[in-house]
Design a protein around this motif. Structure first.
Motif, PDB file in Angstrom:
ATOM      1  N   TYR A  69      32.625  37.317  20.974  1.00 15.71           N
ATOM      2  CA  TYR A  69      31.793  38.005  21.855  1.00 15.71           C
ATOM      3  C   TYR A  69      32.722  38.156  23.032  1.00 15.71           C
ATOM      4  O   TYR A  69      32.457  39.292  23.649  1.00 15.71           O
ATOM      5  N   PHE A  70      33.721  37.370  23.202  1.00 20.44           N
ATOM      6  CA  PHE A  70      34.807  37.964  24.256  1.00 20.44           C
ATOM      7  C   PHE A  70      35.573  39.362  24.083  1.00 20.44           C
ATOM      8  O   PHE A  70      35.479  40.290  24.855  1.00 20.44           O
ATOM      9  N   LEU A  71      35.989  39.736  22.652  1.00 15.64           N
ATOM     10  CA  LEU A  71      36.513  40.821  22.521  1.00 15.64           C
ATOM     11  C   LEU A  71      35.389  42.117  22.718  1.00 15.64           C
ATOM     12  O   LEU A  71      36.077  43.026  23.030  1.00 15.64           O
ATOM     13  N   GLU A  72      34.256  41.846  22.454  1.00 14.74           N
ATOM     14  CA  GLU A  72      33.075  42.948  22.651  1.00 14.74           C
ATOM     15  C   GLU A  72      33.043  42.863  24.179  1.00 14.74           C
ATOM     16  O   GLU A  72      32.748  44.092  24.694  1.00 14.74           O
ATOM     17  N   LEU A  73      32.877  41.915  24.916  1.00 12.68           N
ATOM     18  CA  LEU A  73      32.605  42.081  26.253  1.00 12.68           C
ATOM     19  C   LEU A  73      33.740  42.507  26.868  1.00 12.68           C
ATOM     20  O   LEU A  73      33.509  43.392  27.913  1.00 12.68           O
ATOM     21  N   LYS A  74      35.139  42.390  26.648  1.00 13.22           N
ATOM     22  CA  LYS A  74      36.148  42.875  27.296  1.00 13.22           C
ATOM     23  C   LYS A  74      35.902  44.243  27.454  1.00 13.22           C
ATOM     24  O   LYS A  74      36.336  44.841  28.354  1.00 13.22           O
ATOM     25  N   ASP A  75      35.690  45.071  26.148  1.00 10.63           N
ATOM     26  CA  ASP A  75      35.721  46.503  26.129  1.00 10.63           C
ATOM     27  C   ASP A  75      34.513  46.987  26.977  1.00 10.63           C
ATOM     28  O   ASP A  75      34.620  48.093  27.821  1.00 10.63           O
ATOM     29  N   ILE A  76      33.455  46.335  26.887  1.00 14.19           N
ATOM     30  CA  ILE A  76      32.199  46.549  27.798  1.00 14.19           C
ATOM     31  C   ILE A  76      32.434  46.386  29.223  1.00 14.19           C
ATOM     32  O   ILE A  76      32.394  47.380  30.092  1.00 14.19           O
ATOM     33  N   PHE A  77      33.220  45.541  29.800  1.00 14.85           N
ATOM     34  CA  PHE A  77      33.603  45.364  31.389  1.00 14.85           C
ATOM     35  C   PHE A  77      34.601  46.496  31.801  1.00 14.85           C
ATOM     36  O   PHE A  77      34.681  46.872  32.551  1.00 14.85           O
ATOM     37  N   LYS A  78      35.550  46.857  30.506  1.00 15.36           N
ATOM     38  CA  LYS A  78      36.514  47.965  30.818  1.00 15.36           C
ATOM     39  C   LYS A  78      35.770  49.308  31.145  1.00 15.36           C
ATOM     40  O   LYS A  78      36.119  49.897  32.045  1.00 15.36           O
ATOM     41  N   SER A  79      34.761  49.351  30.237  1.00 16.57           N
ATOM     42  CA  SER A  79      33.833  50.807  30.383  1.00 16.57           C
ATOM     43  C   SER A  79      33.243  50.708  31.704  1.00 16.57           C
ATOM     44  O   SER A  79      32.903  51.795  32.498  1.00 16.57           O
ATOM     45  N   LEU A  80      32.454  49.547  31.971  1.00 11.41           N
ATOM     46  CA  LEU A  80      31.951  49.479  33.378  1.00 11.41           C
ATOM     47  C   LEU A  80      33.039  49.809  34.441  1.00 11.41           C
ATOM     48  O   LEU A  80      32.383  50.618  35.433  1.00 11.41           O
ATOM     49  N   GLN A  81      33.903  49.477  34.513  1.00 10.92           N
ATOM     50  CA  GLN A  81      35.091  49.594  35.487  1.00 10.92           C
ATOM     51  C   GLN A  81      35.583  51.149  35.666  1.00 10.92           C
ATOM     52  O   GLN A  81      35.540  51.672  36.829  1.00 10.92           O
ATOM     53  N   ASP A  82      35.875  51.814  34.293  1.00 16.27           N
ATOM     54  CA  ASP A  82      36.147  53.139  34.349  1.00 16.27           C
ATOM     55  C   ASP A  82      34.962  53.911  34.787  1.00 16.27           C
ATOM     56  O   ASP A  82      35.175  54.989  35.467  1.00 16.27           O
ATOM     57  N   ALA A  83      33.671  53.615  34.577  1.00 15.24           N
ATOM     58  CA  ALA A  83      32.541  54.281  34.960  1.00 15.24           C
ATOM     59  C   ALA A  83      32.431  54.237  36.547  1.00 15.24           C
ATOM     60  O   ALA A  83      32.053  55.149  37.074  1.00 15.24           O
ATOM     61  N   THR A  84      32.856  53.022  37.169  1.00 13.41           N
ATOM     62  CA  THR A  84      32.485  53.062  38.571  1.00 13.41           C
ATOM     63  C   THR A  84      33.719  53.619  39.257  1.00 13.41           C
ATOM     64  O   THR A  84      33.209  54.278  40.210  1.00 13.41           O
ATOM     65  N   GLU A  85      34.761  53.732  38.727  1.00 14.20           N
ATOM     66  CA  GLU A  85      35.886  54.467  39.379  1.00 14.20           C
ATOM     67  C   GLU A  85      35.659  56.049  39.164  1.00 14.20           C
ATOM     68  O   GLU A  85      36.109  56.768  40.166  1.00 14.20           O
ATOM     69  N   ARG A  86      34.850  56.405  38.078  1.00 12.48           N
ATOM     70  CA  ARG A  86      34.770  57.920  38.030  1.00 12.48           C
ATOM     71  C   ARG A  86      33.891  58.226  39.029  1.00 12.48           C
ATOM     72  O   ARG A  86      33.842  59.373  39.503  1.00 12.48           O
ATOM     73  N   LEU A  87      32.782  57.396  39.060  1.00 10.18           N
ATOM     74  CA  LEU A  87      31.628  57.759  39.976  1.00 10.18           C
ATOM     75  C   LEU A  87      32.433  57.786  41.586  1.00 10.18           C
ATOM     76  O   LEU A  87      31.766  58.670  42.158  1.00 10.18           O
ATOM     77  N   LEU A  88      32.896  56.740  41.920  1.00  5.61           N
ATOM     78  CA  LEU A  88      33.636  56.596  43.288  1.00  5.61           C
ATOM     79  C   LEU A  88      34.631  58.086  43.451  1.00  5.61           C
ATOM     80  O   LEU A  88      34.738  58.531  44.540  1.00  5.61           O
ATOM     81  N   ALA A  89      35.026  58.413  42.391  1.00  7.45           N
ATOM     82  CA  ALA A  89      36.079  59.760  42.640  1.00  7.45           C
ATOM     83  C   ALA A  89      35.190  60.931  42.830  1.00  7.45           C
ATOM     84  O   ALA A  89      35.710  61.767  43.329  1.00  7.45           O
ATOM     85  N   ARG A  90      33.987  60.958  42.450  1.00  2.44           N
ATOM     86  CA  ARG A  90      33.176  61.964  42.616  1.00  2.44           C
ATOM     87  C   ARG A  90      32.824  62.176  43.957  1.00  2.44           C
ATOM     88  O   ARG A  90      32.750  63.543  44.340  1.00  2.44           O
ATOM     89  N   GLY A  91      32.738  61.109  44.758  1.00  2.00           N
ATOM     90  CA  GLY A  91      32.614  61.407  46.156  1.00  2.00           C
ATOM     91  C   GLY A  91      33.734  62.294  47.059  1.00  2.00           C
ATOM     92  O   GLY A  91      34.731  62.248  46.702  1.00  2.00           O
ATOM     93  N   SER A  92      33.261  63.370  47.492  1.00  2.00           N
ATOM     94  CA  SER A  92      34.048  64.388  48.258  1.00  2.00           C
ATOM     95  C   SER A  92      34.672  63.816  49.722  1.00  2.00           C
ATOM     96  O   SER A  92      36.000  64.081  49.914  1.00  2.00           O
ATOM     97  N   LYS A  93      34.186  62.642  50.189  1.00  2.58           N
ATOM     98  CA  LYS A  93      34.658  62.190  51.375  1.00  2.58           C
ATOM     99  C   LYS A  93      35.641  61.135  51.097  1.00  2.58           C
ATOM    100  O   LYS A  93      35.896  60.594  50.026  1.00  2.58           O
ATOM    101  N   GLY A  94      36.729  60.918  52.125  1.00  2.00           N
ATOM    102  CA  GLY A  94      37.700  59.698  51.766  1.00  2.00           C
ATOM    103  C   GLY A  94      39.121  60.229  52.175  1.00  2.00           C
ATOM    104  O   GLY A  94      38.970  61.492  52.638  1.00  2.00           O
ATOM    105  N   ALA A  95      39.992  59.365  51.550  1.00  3.21           N
ATOM    106  CA  ALA A  95      41.389  59.934  51.580  1.00  3.21           C
ATOM    107  C   ALA A  95      41.958  60.029  49.981  1.00  3.21           C
ATOM    108  O   ALA A  95      41.516  59.335  49.342  1.00  3.21           O
TER     109      ALA A  95
END
Length: 299
Positions: A69-95
């Motif tokens: 279960y852990f081996l599968e969840l580890k990849d899922i959590f990594k995908s969630l993290q990557d998706a969140t970072e990509r979404l945040l990077a889409r924002g034009s505002k910031g530094a």
């Protein structure tokens, strides 16, 4: 059909505990108590109707089911993290933090950065002038400028200007008592070196000039120091025409000979491959590449 999913907090607690094999360290990471982690794990085990951990004295082990279960969840959590970072990077505002060698910062980017700020007033640029090994994109850096041959794995690397190396000197030196009528006259002048003496040696070999002692003259750690010394009439620099442009335009330096050699290395704009076309990174990348293309056409 209704989805049968376990509570997210229970999954977070399980993933952290399985990664650390410790309820205590998982609690520290999640900023909760050890009892709270234990409660979440118990709730998840009840939901799944199976044991995920084996508790032996002070040792925590995963069961066979827990490990799978852990081996599968580890990849899922990594995908969630990557998706969140990509979404945040889409924002034009910031530094946006841009790291680069000091010479490139002072000689090229700083005089032009207002153009980017005018085009993108909602993005604050943070320039980080640092010396570091090429190919190393730090976690706190969005975009970097590397100098080399562009062979870095795992990053998007866009070549900037095609660069040429040529002798540069002060007009005072050019009009001084030792004339500079040909490349052979270099033997009568002090040579200024950037980091090592090999650049002058290679350049003279490529243009077919012999008899010039390249083992004399001071060595500087940064290109901008070499250019400054040359502008003060302290010797002749083997300059990068891109970095020397401010001094050339101001007349502090001149190009005494038409001879020039294309550099084997170049400056590259580098960023994470997954972020190259997103948000503020894409905006900076598009701006600098368009500016470089425009300036290259003018050379």
């Amino acid at each position: 059909m209704q989805r049968r999913l376990p509570p997210l907090n229970a999954l977070k607690a399980f993933e952290a505990a399985a990664r650390h094999l410790s309820f205590t360290r998982a609690a520290d990471e999640l900023f909760v108590t050890q009892a709270a982690v234990s409660h979440q794990i118990k709730a998840l085990e009840d939901f799944l109707s199976m044991k995920l951990f084996i508790r032996r004295n002070r040792t925590l082990l995963l069961t066979e089911e827990g490990q799978a279960y852990f081996l599968e969840l580890k990849d899922i959590f990594k995908s969630l993290q990557d998706a969140t970072e990509r979404l945040l990077a889409r924002g034009s505002k910031g530094a946006i933090t841009v790291a680069m060698p000091p010479s490139f910062a002072s000689q090229w980017l700083v005089p032009r950065i207002s153009k980017f700020s005018n085009a993108h007033p909602d993005i604050d640029v943070r320039i980080k002038a640092v010396d570091y090994d090429e190919g190393f994109l730090q976690d706190d850096v969005d975009v970097a400028i590397y100098y080399g041959k562009g062979r870095w794995s795992g990053v998007q690397a866009d070549k900037l200007h095609t660069e040429f190396l040529t002798p540069l000197c002060s007009p005072l030196l050019f009009n001084g008592p030792k004339p500079l009528l040909s490349l052979n006259d270099l033997k009568h002048h002090v040579l200024l070196h950037d980091s090592s003496r090999s650049a002058w040696k290679d350049w003279l070999k490529q243009v077919g000039v012999h008899g010039v002692n390249v083992n004399q003259g001071p060595v500087f750690s940064h290109s901008m120091l070499v250019l400054q010394a040359a502008a003060l009439g302290q010797g002749i620099a083997l300059g990068n025409t891109i970095l020397a442009r401010p001094e050339l335009d101001a007349g502090r330096l001149i190009i005494p000979f038409p001879d020039k050699v294309e550099s084997r290395d170049a400056f590259y704009l580098v960023c994470d491959q997954s972020q190259a076309d997103l948000g503020k990174i894409a905006a900076f990348r598009e701006w600098i590449l368009a500016l470089v293309e425009e300036e290259q056409d003018d050379v």
